[in-house]
Scaffold this motif. Structure first.
Motif, PDB file in Angstrom:
ATOM      1  N   UNK A 312       0.825  -1.205   0.000  1.00  0.00           N
ATOM      2  CA  UNK A 312       0.000   0.000   0.000  1.00  0.00           C
ATOM      3  C   UNK A 312       0.861   1.258   0.000  1.00  0.00           C
ATOM      4  N   UNK A 313       2.016   1.209   0.659  1.00  0.00           N
ATOM      5  CA  UNK A 313       2.899   2.380   0.688  1.00  0.00           C
ATOM      6  C   UNK A 313       3.385   2.747  -0.704  1.00  0.00           C
ATOM      7  N   UNK A 314       3.755   1.730  -1.498  1.00  0.00           N
ATOM      8  CA  UNK A 314       4.317   1.976  -2.826  1.00  0.00           C
ATOM      9  C   UNK A 314       3.268   2.353  -3.862  1.00  0.00           C
ATOM     10  N   UNK A 315       2.019   2.036  -3.604  1.00  0.00           N
ATOM     11  CA  UNK A 315       0.969   2.257  -4.601  1.00  0.00           C
ATOM     12  C   UNK A 315      -0.033   3.351  -4.225  1.00  0.00           C
ATOM     13  N   UNK A 316      -0.136   3.660  -2.910  1.00  0.00           N
ATOM     14  CA  UNK A 316      -1.187   4.595  -2.499  1.00  0.00           C
ATOM     15  C   UNK A 316      -0.726   5.720  -1.588  1.00  0.00           C
ATOM     16  N   UNK A 317       0.349   5.534  -0.840  1.00  0.00           N
ATOM     17  CA  UNK A 317       0.649   6.541   0.183  1.00  0.00           C
ATOM     18  C   UNK A 317       2.042   7.144   0.016  1.00  0.00           C
ATOM     19  N   UNK A 318       2.948   6.854   0.938  1.00  0.00           N
ATOM     20  CA  UNK A 318       4.200   7.610   1.051  1.00  0.00           C
ATOM     21  C   UNK A 318       5.162   7.426  -0.114  1.00  0.00           C
ATOM     22  N   UNK A 461       0.143  12.877   5.674  1.00  0.00           N
ATOM     23  CA  UNK A 461       0.397  13.633   6.899  1.00  0.00           C
ATOM     24  C   UNK A 461      -0.187  12.947   8.132  1.00  0.00           C
ATOM     25  N   UNK A 462      -1.344  12.315   7.976  1.00  0.00           N
ATOM     26  CA  UNK A 462      -2.048  11.764   9.146  1.00  0.00           C
ATOM     27  C   UNK A 462      -1.878  10.260   9.315  1.00  0.00           C
ATOM     28  N   UNK A 463      -0.993   9.662   8.535  1.00  0.00           N
ATOM     29  CA  UNK A 463      -0.815   8.214   8.647  1.00  0.00           C
ATOM     30  C   UNK A 463      -0.388   7.854  10.068  1.00  0.00           C
TER      31      UNK A 463
END
Length: 522
Positions: A312-318, A461-463
Motif C-alpha cells: 500500500x505504501x508503494x501504490x497509495x501513500x508515502x 500527513x495523518x498516517x
C-alpha cells in the motif's frame, strides 16, 4: 488530586450499568460522599483529567485503507485486530477497544462538567474564566470524538434524523441513570456552542506547559477541523487562519533536530519521542494514552498481519506516484524486512509506565499530537478549495510540500489537472491514490481535482494517527479489503465498506445497549 467520585460514578453507572460485579462496592456509595471541588487550584487540578486516557488512533487506523492483509504474517495478530480490520463489532476485551474509548471519553466529559459545576457554584468569578473555557473545550472535544466515532458521517440533509450520542452537560449524581441518543444535528449544534463560548475565555498562562491542555492555538485548530467536518467552510478557514496567520512557514514542523537523531531500529523510538516534543512549534496539543500504538506502529512484529505494508505504501501513500513528482520526504519511512513488511514513520513513541522497574512490568503508553500546524495548514487548504480560493489552496499545499519534502515539483492548476487526467481511479487490484469521492455535498470537477491531491497529502500527513478514517467517512470513500500475497499481489475479498455502510459507525458498548440505548445496527 485524585479523580472525584463524580467520574467514577459516571463510568460505573452510566457505561457499565449493573452488568459488572466489580462495581458493586462503588455503586453502594452515594454521590454525597464525592470530593469537594471548591477552589481555583482544585478546579485546575481536576481539569488535568478532562482529557481521554484512551485514544482512538488504533481502532480508526486499523479500519482505514492504510492497512492491508499481509498474508505471510498471519500469526502476528489477535482476535481484537481481526475484528477491527474486518469492521466487525468488537467483542474482545482490550484497553483500546471502542468500549474503552467510549468510557474514557465520557469520563473526561464528566470531569469537565464537574469543573463547570464547581465554577458556577463559586459565582463564575473572573479568575475562573480560563478554566471555564478549558472545560467547555474539553466537553466539546469529547462529544466531537464520540459523534465521529459512534455515529454515521455528518450530512446536512439527514443529520436531524441520524442518531448521535448522549450530550452530557451536567455531572451525573444518580445511580443507574438512563440516557437516550440525540440526533447528530443536535450534537453538532451543541459542540459548536461550547466551542464558541469557551474559546474566547482561554488564557495560555493558566498552565506551565500549555500544550497538554487546550491552549488558544490548539482550540482554534480543533474549531477549524470541527467546522470542516461540519461543512462550514468559511468558519473552518477562519479558525485555521487564527492558528496560522499570513506567514505560517516558521510554525510548521522543523525536521532538523529529528534528522540529527539516528534512523533505523536503534534510533526509531528516539525520533518518535522527538516527534511529539512539546517544544516543537508545530505540536499544538499533546495527549498521553494507555496504548500499544508504540508497538503496533513501531519496530515490532506486533500487528504485522494487518499493516501499512510496502504494497500500500508503494501504490497509495508515502512512496506512490503523486502530483508533485517526488517521494523524497525529509523523514523517510522505515521498512521492516519480509515477511513483516511494515512501513512506518516515527510518530508513536513506545513508552512504559513502570509498576515494578526491577521486574520490568508496567503499562504501555504513548504520546501523540492530536492537533498540529501541519494538519491545520491542510485544513485551511481544503476549506479554501471548497470556497473556490484555489490560489490560496495552492499556496498552502506548496508550503506543505516545501516543508515536508527534500525535493518536489511545485503544484500548479495545470499540473493538478494533468495528474488527475493521467491517473486512473483506484481499484482493489490496481491501486492508486486517486479514489472516487462520494461526498454528501456538491463538488465541482475542478474542486475534485484539487481535493484528490489534497486528500492524498492529508493521508500521508495523518498516517498512523487514525485521522484518515474521518476523511473516508466525510467523503464516502469506499474501501475493499484485499489479501496481499507475496507482498505484491492483491486478491480482492468480498468484504467492502460502502459509502452508506452502517459499519462506518463503531457499535456502542453492549452495556449501553442492554440499558436501553439504541444500537447503531442490530
Amino acid at each position: 488530586m485524585k479523580l472525584s467520585n463524580y467520574i467514577k460514578l459516571f463510568a460505573a453507572s452510566t457505561l457499565v450499568v449493573s452488568a459488572m460485579s466489580s462495581c458493586n462496592d462503588f455503586l453502594s456509595t452515594l454521590p454525597d460522599s464525592r470530593a469537594e471541588v471548591d477552589s481555583y487550584e482544585d478546579i485546575r487540578s481536576l481539569l488535568i483529567s478532562a482529557y481521554p486516557d484512551q485514544g482512538y488512533g488504533l481502532i480508526t487506523e486499523l479500519s482505514t485503507d492504510n492497512v492491508v492483509h499481509n498474508t505471510e504474517a498471519a500469526a502476528y495478530t489477535t482476535r481484537f485486530y481481526d475484528q477491527l480490520y474486518a469492521w466487525e463489532d468488537v467483542t474482545e476485551s482490550a484497553n483500546e477497544s471502542p468500549r474503552r474509548v467510549w468510557e474514557s471519553v465520557y469520563s473526561a466529559i464528566q470531569t469537565a462538567n464537574a469543573a463547570l459545576e464547581a465554577i458556577e457554584k463559586l459565582g463564575d468569578r473572573a479568575d475562573l474564566k480560563p478554566l471555564k473555557g478549558e472545560a467547555l473545550l474539553c466537553r466539546a472535544y469529547g462529544h466531537y470524538l464520540l459523534a465521529n466515532l459512534f455515529a454515521e458521517p455528518y450530512n446536512v440533509a439527514t443529520a436531524s434524523s441520524k442518531l448521535g450520542v448522549p450530550y452530557m452537560t451536567k455531572p451525573e449524581t444518580t445511580l443507574n441513570p438512563k440516557y437516550t441518543r440525540e440526533t447528530l444535528a443536535s450534537n453538532y449544534e451543541r459542540i459548536a456552542a461550547d466551542i464558541e463560548e469557551g474559546l474566547p475565555l482561554l488564557n495560555d498562562q493558566t498552565y506551565s506547559v500549555p500544550k497538554y491542555h487546550f491552549n488558544k492555538k490548539a482550540a482554534n485548530a480543533f474549531a477549524a477541523r470541527f467546522y470542516l467536518f461540519y461543512q462550514k467552510w468559511d468558519k473552518a478557514y477562519s479558525y485555521a487562519q487564527a492558528v496560522l496567520g499570513s506567514a505560517p512557514a516558521n510554525q510548521l514542523r522543523d525536521y532538523a533536530q529529528l534528522l540529527a537523531l539516528p534512523s533505523g531500529q536503534g534510533g526509531f523510538n528516539n525520533r518518535a519521542i522527538e516527534w511529539v516534543d512539546h517544544s516543537n512549534a508545530n505540536n499544538l496539543m499533546l495527549l498521553t494514552d494507555m496504548s500499544s500504538q508504540g508497538r503496533y506502529f513501531g519496530f515490532f512484529t506486533v500487528g504485522s498481519r494487518y499493516t501499512h505494508s510496502s504494497f500500500v505504501a508503494d501504490r497509495e501513500t508515502v512512496a506512490a506516484a503523486n502530483a508533485w513528482g517526488s517521494t523524497a520526504m525529509k523523514v523517510m519511512p522505515e521498512r521492516l524486512t519480509d515477511p513483516y513488511r511494515k512501513v512506518i514513520l516515527p510518530k508513536n513513541p513506545f513508552q512504559i509506565e513502570y509498576t515494578d522497574r526491577v521486574a520490568g512490568t508496567g503499562y504501555l503508553r504513548t504520546t501523540y499530537a492530536d492537533f498540529t500546524t501541519d494538519e491545520t495548514l491542510l485544513v485551511r487548504a481544503e476549506a479554501s478549495i471548497m470556497l473556490g480560493k484555489y490560489a490560496e489552496a495552492l499556496a498552502d499545499m506548496n508550503l506543505y510540500l516545501r516543508n515536508t519534502y527534500s525535493t518536489y515539483n511545485e503544484l500548479t492548476a495545470e499540473s493538478i489537472k494533468t495528474w488527475n487526467e493521467s491517473t486512473a481511479y483506484h481499484t482493489p487490484t490496481v491501486p492508486t491514490p486517486r479514489k472516487r469521492l462520494n461526498a454528501s455535498w456538491t463538488i465541482s470537477s475542478e474542486q475534485e481535482n484539487y481535493l484528490q491531491v489534497l486528500l492524498h497529502m492529508r493521508r500521508i500527513e495523518t498516517i498512523q494517527t487514525g485521522l484518515r478514517w474521518f476523511d473516508i467517512k466525510r467523503y464516502g470513500i469506499e474501501v475493499a479489503r484485499v489479501d496481499v500475497v507475496g507482498g505484491t499481489t492483491a486478491v480482492e475479498t468480498a468484504n467492502k465498506l460502502t459509502k452508506d455502510d452502517k459499519r462506518l459507525a463503531f457499535q456502542i458498548p453492549e452495556e449501553s445497549i442492554a440499558a436501553g440505548m439504541t444500537p447503531n445496527r442490530q
